[in-house]
Scaffold this motif. Structure first.
Motif, PDB file in Angstrom:
ATOM      1  N   SER A   1       0.803  -1.227   0.000  1.00 30.39           N
ATOM      2  CA  SER A   1       0.000   0.000   0.000  1.00 30.39           C
ATOM      3  C   SER A   1       0.833   1.274   0.000  1.00 30.39           C
ATOM      4  CB  SER A   1      -0.937  -0.011   1.206  1.00 30.39           C
ATOM      5  OG  SER A   1      -0.191  -0.220   2.387  1.00 30.39           O
ATOM      6  N   SER A   2       2.132   1.174  -0.276  1.00 32.51           N
ATOM      7  CA  SER A   2       2.966   2.375  -0.280  1.00 32.51           C
ATOM      8  C   SER A   2       4.180   2.191  -1.180  1.00 32.51           C
ATOM      9  CB  SER A   2       3.445   2.670   1.148  1.00 32.51           C
ATOM     10  OG  SER A   2       4.312   3.779   1.149  1.00 32.51           O
ATOM     11  N   PHE A   3       4.658   3.309  -1.738  1.00 35.30           N
ATOM     12  CA  PHE A   3       5.930   3.284  -2.472  1.00 35.30           C
ATOM     13  C   PHE A   3       7.107   3.557  -1.540  1.00 35.30           C
ATOM     14  CE2 PHE A   3       2.710   4.279  -5.602  1.00 35.30           C
ATOM     15  CZ  PHE A   3       3.058   3.437  -6.643  1.00 35.30           C
ATOM     16  N   SER A   4       6.810   3.854  -0.280  1.00 35.40           N
ATOM     17  CA  SER A   4       7.849   4.298   0.652  1.00 35.40           C
ATOM     18  C   SER A   4       8.454   3.135   1.431  1.00 35.40           C
ATOM     19  CB  SER A   4       7.242   5.304   1.633  1.00 35.40           C
ATOM     20  OG  SER A   4       8.120   5.505   2.723  1.00 35.40           O
ATOM     21  N   MET A   5       9.774   3.024   1.397  1.00 37.55           N
ATOM     22  CA  MET A   5      10.434   2.012   2.217  1.00 37.55           C
ATOM     23  C   MET A   5      10.421   2.410   3.697  1.00 37.55           C
ATOM     24  SD  MET A   5      11.244  -0.628   0.399  1.00 37.55           S
ATOM     25  CE  MET A   5      12.610  -1.512   1.158  1.00 37.55           C
ATOM     26  N   LEU A   6      10.199   3.694   4.003  1.00 35.58           N
ATOM     27  CA  LEU A   6       9.999   4.070   5.412  1.00 35.58           C
ATOM     28  C   LEU A   6       8.683   3.477   5.912  1.00 35.58           C
ATOM     29  CD1 LEU A   6      11.174   7.794   5.245  1.00 35.58           C
ATOM     30  CD2 LEU A   6      12.336   5.937   6.467  1.00 35.58           C
TER      31      LEU A   6
ATOM     32  N   GLN B   1      18.082  -2.934  12.593  1.00 38.81           N
ATOM     33  CA  GLN B   1      17.656  -4.110  11.807  1.00 38.81           C
ATOM     34  C   GLN B   1      16.691  -3.688  10.696  1.00 38.81           C
ATOM     35  OE1 GLN B   1      16.233  -6.403  15.207  1.00 38.81           O
ATOM     36  NE2 GLN B   1      17.947  -7.827  14.944  1.00 38.81           N
ATOM     37  N   LEU B   2      15.797  -2.770  11.022  1.00 45.52           N
ATOM     38  CA  LEU B   2      14.857  -2.286   9.997  1.00 45.52           C
ATOM     39  C   LEU B   2      15.612  -1.591   8.872  1.00 45.52           C
ATOM     40  CD1 LEU B   2      12.192  -0.912  12.476  1.00 45.52           C
ATOM     41  CD2 LEU B   2      11.876  -2.859  10.929  1.00 45.52           C
ATOM     42  N   TYR B   3      16.567  -0.753   9.251  1.00 45.69           N
ATOM     43  CA  TYR B   3      17.309   0.011   8.242  1.00 45.69           C
ATOM     44  C   TYR B   3      18.196  -0.909   7.400  1.00 45.69           C
ATOM     45  CZ  TYR B   3      18.011   4.619   6.400  1.00 45.69           C
ATOM     46  OH  TYR B   3      17.957   5.709   5.578  1.00 45.69           O
ATOM     47  N   TRP B   4      18.765  -1.910   8.055  1.00 48.00           N
ATOM     48  CA  TRP B   4      19.547  -2.925   7.333  1.00 48.00           C
ATOM     49  C   TRP B   4      18.680  -3.609   6.276  1.00 48.00           C
ATOM     50  CZ3 TRP B   4      24.193  -5.538   6.645  1.00 48.00           C
ATOM     51  CH2 TRP B   4      24.097  -6.854   6.153  1.00 48.00           C
ATOM     52  N   LEU B   5      17.479  -4.032   6.697  1.00 46.52           N
ATOM     53  CA  LEU B   5      16.583  -4.721   5.762  1.00 46.52           C
ATOM     54  C   LEU B   5      16.301  -3.868   4.528  1.00 46.52           C
ATOM     55  CD1 LEU B   5      13.901  -6.284   8.157  1.00 46.52           C
ATOM     56  CD2 LEU B   5      15.567  -7.543   6.751  1.00 46.52           C
ATOM     57  N   ALA B   6      16.123  -2.559   4.734  1.00 43.29           N
ATOM     58  CA  ALA B   6      15.735  -1.664   3.633  1.00 43.29           C
ATOM     59  C   ALA B   6      16.907  -1.271   2.746  1.00 43.29           C
ATOM     60  CB  ALA B   6      15.068  -0.418   4.201  1.00 43.29           C
TER      61      ALA B   6
ATOM     62  N   THR C   1      11.183   8.773  12.407  1.00 37.45           N
ATOM     63  CA  THR C   1      11.115   8.891  10.939  1.00 37.45           C
ATOM     64  C   THR C   1      10.766   7.537  10.325  1.00 37.45           C
ATOM     65  OG1 THR C   1      12.552  10.816  10.761  1.00 37.45           O
ATOM     66  CG2 THR C   1      12.521   9.330   8.873  1.00 37.45           C
ATOM     67  N   ILE C   2      11.321   6.448  10.872  1.00 39.55           N
ATOM     68  CA  ILE C   2      10.959   5.121  10.367  1.00 39.55           C
ATOM     69  C   ILE C   2       9.458   4.877  10.557  1.00 39.55           C
ATOM     70  CG2 ILE C   2      11.191   2.640  10.839  1.00 39.55           C
ATOM     71  CD1 ILE C   2      14.162   3.067  11.308  1.00 39.55           C
ATOM     72  N   MET C   3       8.947   5.244  11.710  1.00 42.85           N
ATOM     73  CA  MET C   3       7.544   4.910  11.998  1.00 42.85           C
ATOM     74  C   MET C   3       6.548   5.894  11.379  1.00 42.85           C
ATOM     75  SD  MET C   3       7.729   2.054  13.450  1.00 42.85           S
ATOM     76  CE  MET C   3       5.958   1.872  13.564  1.00 42.85           C
ATOM     77  N   MET C   4       6.954   7.147  11.235  1.00 38.34           N
ATOM     78  CA  MET C   4       5.973   8.155  10.799  1.00 38.34           C
ATOM     79  C   MET C   4       6.390   8.893   9.532  1.00 38.34           C
ATOM     80  SD  MET C   4       4.663   9.817  14.393  1.00 38.34           S
ATOM     81  CE  MET C   4       6.220  10.313  15.096  1.00 38.34           C
TER      82      MET C   4
END
Ligand code: GUN
Ligand code: ZN
Length: 428
Positions: free
Chosen positions: A324-329, A350-355, A407-410
């Protein structure tokens, strides 16, 4: 003489995988760092003052407090579904038949394919995504449009012709032979050209006959250096359908394994409802799993088990337009929430690594996804105070992770202050 650029700001990079080693050993943050770029690559990095002294000839771009990182790598997307993102109310098979297949039918028209490819890269770049691995449609024209647009923008990108010879409407089926022939021709034309790579792409077992899977397995054996992407165990009713279609198979993965499609270089999207045997086999084969969290909640597919990241490469992906989004955030936020529903709190590192690096590793693209000497300079600068809500929360932060997590969450495309593709700034 080629122009040398020095980027200044906060920097974040990885030494190692934060799913395998402690975060403090995996990630490196510099509150005032410098990255030197020349000829499209990173040639030096370190503290800002040190880099200024060592490279007095470089043109300086000072990003202030912004966080400079690798650009995002979206490991599974369907660019032809751009115009049907956020289509209401269906689960996977109904969603494909109602929204996806009619839209994909249009991509035999090269003008339409070119128009959507351009729109798609406008959207992904605005969101800080510098590499995507995309499905196209059954039409070679859709692959041409994607690669031509990516090449024109100087992007590193991966894609393949989606192959389907059954359980798809008239006008959206190829055959085992034409899938082999068209994929082979496209692969020959695009794989390794500029910064582009080819992924052999059977959509999924329900839409590829045994003959087609065998033909694509044979093609991959002839071209072992390219990737193979498909879908695996996304929804329970899909898994049951595959069992009906392939009564002789041990499980869903076996429908691919029987044709040489399970090995290193294979990318399996979703992979939610795995059996013990499938999980073990994927680990032995060193195949990659691609987590598509916004899609998995949007289409109602299920909760991916992130613990597999301890055993095999996992990439992160939007899966637009099922996602539902083009944003990797937004995608990182969804990955966090899904892991929470499974009782696991993913660290921002870990989230940033994945992205970034995680997806690049899953796609076998070691030259992107990180800030390191020799890497291709596909970079972004993140504004960590891009909205009032984020800004007031980040103001309380005591660590970089606490500053980054809001920033990751919002965050969304408003957080992307700058994008560099092979060292070239896209705006400003
Ligand atoms: N499974 C087969 N095709 C698709 C697709 O286009 N999107 C998603 N999410 N799953 C699929
Ligand atoms: Zn998909």
């Amino acid at each position: 003489m080629p122009q040398k650029t020095l980027l200044l700001g906060q920097t974040l990079r990885f030494h190692d995988d934060p799913f395998r080693v402690p975060v403090e050993e995996a990630a490196l943050h510099d509150s005032r760092g410098g990255v030197v770029i020349e000829g499209g690559r990173i040639v030096a990095l370190g503290g800002a003052d040190e880099m200024r002294r060592a490279h007095p000839d470089a043109a300086v771009t000072d990003m202030g407090d912004a966080l400079i990182t690798a650009g995002f790598v979206d490991a599974h997307a369907h660019y032809p579904q751009t115009a049907i993102i956020a289509s209401w109310g269906k689960r996977l098979i109904d969603w494909l038949n109602t929204y996806t297949f009619p839209e994909e039918m249009r991509f035999g028209d090269p003008d339409y394919a070119a128009q959507i490819a351009a729109l798609y890269f406008d959207l992904t770049l605005a969101n800080g995504t510098t590499t995507v691995c995309s499905y196209c449609t059954i039409h070679p024209e859709s692959v041409e449009a994607f690669f031509a647009e990516a090449a024109q923008r100087g992007l590193r990108a991966v894609a393949g012709k989606t192959c389907m010879d059954r359980n798809a409407p008239d006008g959206l089926r190829d055959t085992a032979q034409s899938a082999y022939d068209d994929s082979k021709a496209l692969l020959g034309r695009w794989h390794g050209r500029d910064r582009l790579g080819y992924a052999i792409t059977p959509r999924f077992s329900p839409t590829s006959s045994e003959e087609q899977l065998a033909a694509l397995g044979a093609l991959w054996a002839e071209h072992p250096g390219c990737l193979m992407q498909t879908h695996l165990s996304e929804q329970t009713d899909e898994v049951a359908w595959v069992r009906d279609l392939h009564p002789q198979a041990r499980d869903y993965l076996d429908t691919y394994e029987a044709h040489g499609l399970v090995r290193e270089g294979a990318l399996f999207g979703h992979a939610i409802h795995l059996t013990e045997r499938e999980r073990r086999r994927l680990g032995e084969a060193r195949s990659s799993l691609i987590h598509c969290p916004t899609s998995n909640s949007f289409i109602g597919s299920g909760l991916f088990d992130m613990s597999v990241a301890e055993d095999l490469p996992v990439g992160l992906a939007t899966d637009t337009g099922g996602g539902s989004s083009f944003s990797m955030l937004r995608t990182m936020a969804a990955a966090y929430e899904i892991a929470q529903l499974r009782g696991q709190a993913l660290h921002p590192a870990q989230l940033y690594w994945l992205a970034t690096r995680g997806s690049a590793t899953a796609l076998h693209l070691p030259m992107i996804g990180n800030i390191e000497v020799g890497a291709e300079a596909d970079l972004i600068a993140l504004d960590l105070a891009s909205t009032p809500a984020i800004s007031q929360r980040a103001a309380r932060a005591e660590t970089v992770w606490e500053a980054l997590f809001p920033t990751i969450m919002m965050g969304d495309d408003r957080a992307i202050s700058q994008v560099w593709v092979a060292g070239r700034a896209l705006s400003g």
